[in-house]
Motif scaffolding. Sequence first.
Motif, mmCIF file in Angstrom:
data_model
loop_
_atom_site.group_PDB
_atom_site.id
_atom_site.type_symbol
_atom_site.label_atom_id
_atom_site.label_comp_id
_atom_site.label_asym_id
_atom_site.label_seq_id
_atom_site.Cartn_x
_atom_site.Cartn_y
_atom_site.Cartn_z
ATOM 1 N N MET A 156 37.106 38.432 51.176
ATOM 2 C CA MET A 156 36.685 39.432 50.219
ATOM 3 C C MET A 156 37.939 40.031 49.583
ATOM 4 S SD MET A 156 34.672 43.052 50.942
ATOM 5 C CE MET A 156 33.388 42.213 51.790
ATOM 6 N N PRO A 157 38.026 40.003 48.276
ATOM 7 C CA PRO A 157 39.184 40.603 47.613
ATOM 8 C C PRO A 157 39.266 42.099 47.909
ATOM 9 C CG PRO A 157 37.872 39.311 46.061
ATOM 10 C CD PRO A 157 37.107 39.391 47.338
ATOM 11 N N LEU A 158 40.485 42.605 47.971
ATOM 12 C CA LEU A 158 40.704 44.012 48.274
ATOM 13 C C LEU A 158 39.972 44.918 47.290
ATOM 14 C CD1 LEU A 158 42.137 46.000 50.102
ATOM 15 C CD2 LEU A 158 44.095 45.902 48.575
ATOM 16 N N ALA A 159 39.932 44.523 46.026
ATOM 17 C CA ALA A 159 39.300 45.361 45.007
ATOM 18 C C ALA A 159 37.808 45.551 45.265
ATOM 19 C CB ALA A 159 39.520 44.753 43.629
ATOM 20 N N SER A 160 37.158 44.576 45.897
ATOM 21 C CA SER A 160 35.725 44.692 46.125
ATOM 22 C C SER A 160 35.400 45.085 47.569
ATOM 23 C CB SER A 160 35.030 43.377 45.786
ATOM 24 O OG SER A 160 35.481 42.356 46.656
ATOM 25 N N ALA A 161 36.407 45.380 48.354
ATOM 26 C CA ALA A 161 36.189 45.766 49.748
ATOM 27 C C ALA A 161 35.533 47.143 49.804
ATOM 28 C CB ALA A 161 37.511 45.797 50.498
ATOM 29 N N LEU A 220 52.096 40.719 52.741
ATOM 30 C CA LEU A 220 50.935 40.735 53.631
ATOM 31 C C LEU A 220 50.869 42.050 54.409
ATOM 32 C CD1 LEU A 220 48.466 39.426 54.909
ATOM 33 C CD2 LEU A 220 50.002 38.315 56.553
ATOM 34 N N ILE A 221 52.015 42.531 54.863
ATOM 35 C CA ILE A 221 52.059 43.801 55.591
ATOM 36 C C ILE A 221 51.556 44.925 54.696
ATOM 37 C CG2 ILE A 221 53.569 45.508 56.687
ATOM 38 C CD1 ILE A 221 55.360 43.096 57.516
ATOM 39 N N ARG A 222 52.057 44.989 53.472
ATOM 40 C CA ARG A 222 51.615 46.023 52.518
ATOM 41 C C ARG A 222 50.119 45.914 52.231
ATOM 42 N NH1 ARG A 222 56.437 45.101 48.666
ATOM 43 N NH2 ARG A 222 58.003 46.444 49.596
ATOM 44 N N LEU A 223 49.646 44.709 51.996
ATOM 45 C CA LEU A 223 48.235 44.487 51.687
ATOM 46 C C LEU A 223 47.364 44.895 52.874
ATOM 47 C CD1 LEU A 223 46.186 43.399 49.637
ATOM 48 C CD2 LEU A 223 46.464 41.157 50.696
ATOM 49 N N ALA A 224 47.791 44.539 54.074
ATOM 50 C CA ALA A 224 47.017 44.891 55.271
ATOM 51 C C ALA A 224 46.903 46.402 55.424
ATOM 52 C CB ALA A 224 47.666 44.278 56.509
ATOM 53 N N MET A 225 48.013 47.099 55.280
ATOM 54 C CA MET A 225 48.011 48.548 55.463
ATOM 55 C C MET A 225 47.246 49.227 54.321
ATOM 56 S SD MET A 225 49.359 48.484 58.333
ATOM 57 C CE MET A 225 49.620 50.164 58.819
ATOM 58 N N LYS A 226 47.429 48.728 53.112
ATOM 59 C CA LYS A 226 46.684 49.293 51.972
ATOM 60 C C LYS A 226 45.190 49.050 52.132
ATOM 61 C CE LYS A 226 46.637 49.299 46.938
ATOM 62 N NZ LYS A 226 47.208 48.726 45.711
ATOM 63 N N GLY A 227 44.831 47.939 52.772
ATOM 64 C CA GLY A 227 43.438 47.595 52.978
ATOM 65 C C GLY A 227 42.797 48.308 54.152
ATOM 66 N N GLY A 228 43.564 49.148 54.834
ATOM 67 C CA GLY A 228 42.978 49.949 55.898
ATOM 68 C C GLY A 228 43.299 49.511 57.312
ATOM 69 N N ALA A 229 44.152 48.518 57.477
ATOM 70 C CA ALA A 229 44.527 48.106 58.826
ATOM 71 C C ALA A 229 45.183 49.276 59.550
ATOM 72 C CB ALA A 229 45.487 46.921 58.784
#
Length: 70
Positions: free
Chosen positions: A1-6, A26-35
């Motif tokens: 699922m793309p981050l924008a539609s999460a 990947l680290i930035r994306l994970a943390m931005k995505g709520g990890a």
Amino acid sequence: MPLASAPPAAQRPPSIVIGPANNVDLIRLAMKGGARDYLQEPVDTGELLRNVETMQKEVMSEAKAQEGEI
């Protein structure tokens, strides 16, 4: 699922992302995505267990706090 539609972070289950140490994107994306955390490969199982236990305590505390708000 793309981050924008999460779904919003409050609706996602808590997560720990495991990946390579040198993948800053990947680290930035994970943390931005709520990890809740990012662990570098190879994963130390003791560290993973401590992180899961800490996350469980945090989730339980958050749930108790929300119960008090209702």
